[in-house]
Write an enzyme that holds these catalytic residues in place. Structure first.
Site, short mmCIF file in Angstrom:
data_model
loop_
_atom_site.label_atom_id
_atom_site.label_comp_id
_atom_site.label_asym_id
_atom_site.label_seq_id
_atom_site.Cartn_x
_atom_site.Cartn_y
_atom_site.Cartn_z
N HIS A 23 -7.49 -0.72 5.45
CA HIS A 23 -6.45 0.14 6.02
C HIS A 23 -6.17 1.28 5.05
CE1 HIS A 23 -2.99 1.21 8.44
NE2 HIS A 23 -2.22 1.16 7.37
N HIS A 74 1.32 3.99 1.99
CA HIS A 74 1.83 4.75 3.14
C HIS A 74 3.35 4.92 3.09
CE1 HIS A 74 -1.95 4.07 5.85
NE2 HIS A 74 -2.11 5.04 4.98
N HIS A 127 0.84 -1.19 0.00
CA HIS A 127 0.00 0.00 0.00
C HIS A 127 0.88 1.24 0.00
CE1 HIS A 127 0.75 -0.67 4.29
NE2 HIS A 127 0.30 0.53 4.57
N ASP A 141 5.68 4.84 5.20
CA ASP A 141 6.52 3.88 5.94
C ASP A 141 6.53 2.50 5.28
OD1 ASP A 141 3.81 3.51 6.74
OD2 ASP A 141 4.46 2.52 8.60
N HIS A 142 5.96 2.43 4.06
CA HIS A 142 6.03 1.21 3.25
C HIS A 142 6.63 1.46 1.87
CE1 HIS A 142 3.48 -1.33 5.97
NE2 HIS A 142 3.24 -0.12 6.43
N HIS A 161 4.72 -4.73 10.88
CA HIS A 161 5.00 -3.99 12.11
C HIS A 161 5.13 -4.93 13.31
CE1 HIS A 161 4.40 0.17 10.70
NE2 HIS A 161 3.48 -0.35 9.90
N ASP A 199 -0.21 -4.08 6.20
CA ASP A 199 -0.90 -3.59 7.40
C ASP A 199 -2.36 -4.05 7.45
OD1 ASP A 199 1.43 -2.31 8.07
OD2 ASP A 199 0.65 -0.28 7.92
#
Length: 244
Positions: free
Chosen positions: A115, A59, A57, A61-62, A172, A134
Site C-alpha cells: 500500500h 498517509h 504508514h 489520514d493516518h 477503515h 491499510d
C-alpha cells in the site's frame, strides 16, 4: 498482565483511530491518528494520558493528528523507518523484527509493504491483537499505491499464518464494499454470502464492522484466499474498478 482496552474512534469519512490503554501501567497509545481533536477528547473523557503515537504508514489520514497530539501530550511518535522522510514528526523509527512496548505488552513490528513502500503492522502476539493499518481490511486489502501484487500477496499469506483468534484492527470502514466484491469474486462461497448479509444489517444499524479476526478473514477475504500471485493480482485489479 491485564488485558488491553482498545477503543474505536471514528474520524474523517471512514477512518478508524485506535486508542489503546494498558490498565496495569496506565499507559495509553494511539494508532494512526487521522486527526487530533477526537482522540484528545476521548482520552480526556476516560481519564487516560496518551504516552505514545504509533503510525503504520505515512498517509495523511493516518498521521494528520501526530503533531497536535504530540504538542498536547508530549507523546513520542513511533513510525516505520522506511518512511522517515514522509513522517517528520517521528521520534523513533522501527523496522522488521523491532519490538514496541505498551506497559508490559510487547508488539512486534512486521513489515507489510505494498500500500505504501514502508507500511508496517504491529502484532501483539500474547494479546492476539494486530493493528494492520491499510494492509489487511475486513474482507479486503489495501490498494497497491507504492508496491506490487507480489508484496501484498506475501503480506496476505503472512498475516493468514497468525493464530486464527487474532483480532485485526484495521483503519477503515470498507467492509460493505469489500463484501460485495467478495461475493462476485467467490460466488459459491457460502461463508462470504452469510457475512455479506450480516454486514449489510450492521451498516443499516450504523454499527462498525471491525475489528475482525484472522479466522474470519481466512474464510471470507478473497485477497487472503487467493491461491497465487496471479489470482491475487487479478482480484486486486478487479476490485480497483468494482462499483458495487
Amino acid at each position: 498482565m491485564s488485558k488491553l482496552d482498545i477503543v474505536r474512534i471514528a474520524a474523517l469519512s471512514d477512518n478508524y483511530i485506535w486508542l489503546v490503554h494498558d490498565p496495569e501501567s496506565g499507559e495509553t497509545m494511539v494508532v494512526d491518528p487521522a486527526e487530533a481533536d477526537p482522540v484528545l477528547a476521548e482520552a480526556e473523557r476516560r481519564g487516560w494520558t496518551i504516552s505514545a503515537i504509533w503510525n503504520t504508514h505515512w498517509h495523511p489520514d493516518h498521521t494528520g493528528g501526530n503533531a497536535a497530539i504530540k504538542q498536547a501530550t508530549g507523546a513520542p511518535v513511533i513510525a516505520p523507518a522506511a518512511e522517515a522522510a514522509k513522517i517528520p514528526t517521528a521520534d523513533r523509527l522501527v523496522m522488521e523484527g523491532d519490538t514496541v512496548m505498551l506497559g508490559k505488552h510487547i508488539a512486534t513490528v512486521l513489515e507489510t509493504p505494498a500500500h505504501t513502500a514502508g507500511h508496517v503492522t504491529y502484532h501483539f502476539a500474547d494479546d492476539a491483537v494486530a493493528f494492520t493499518g491499510d494492509t489487511l481490511f475486513a474482507m479486503g486489502c489495501g490498494r497497491l499505491f507504492e508496491g506490487t501484487a507480489a508484496q501484498m500477496y506475501a503480506n496476505m499469506q503472512r498475516l493468514a499464518a497468525l493464530p486464527p483468534e487474532t483480532s485485526v484492527y484495521c483503519a477503515h470502514e470498507y467492509t460493505l464494499s469489500n463484501a460485495r466484491y467478495a461475493r462476485v469474486a467467490e460466488p459459491d462461497n457460502e461463508a462470504i454470502a452469510a457475512r455479506l448479509r450480516e454486514v449489510e444489517k450492521m451498516r443499516e444499524r450504523g454499527e462498525a464492522t471491525v475489528p475482525t479476526t484472522i479466522a474470519l478473514e481466512r474464510a471470507t477475504n478473497p485477497f487472503m484466499r487467493a491461491q497465487s500471485i496471479e489470482q491475487f493480482a487479478e482480484r486486486r485489479a478487479s476490485k480497483d474498478v468494482f462499483r458495487g
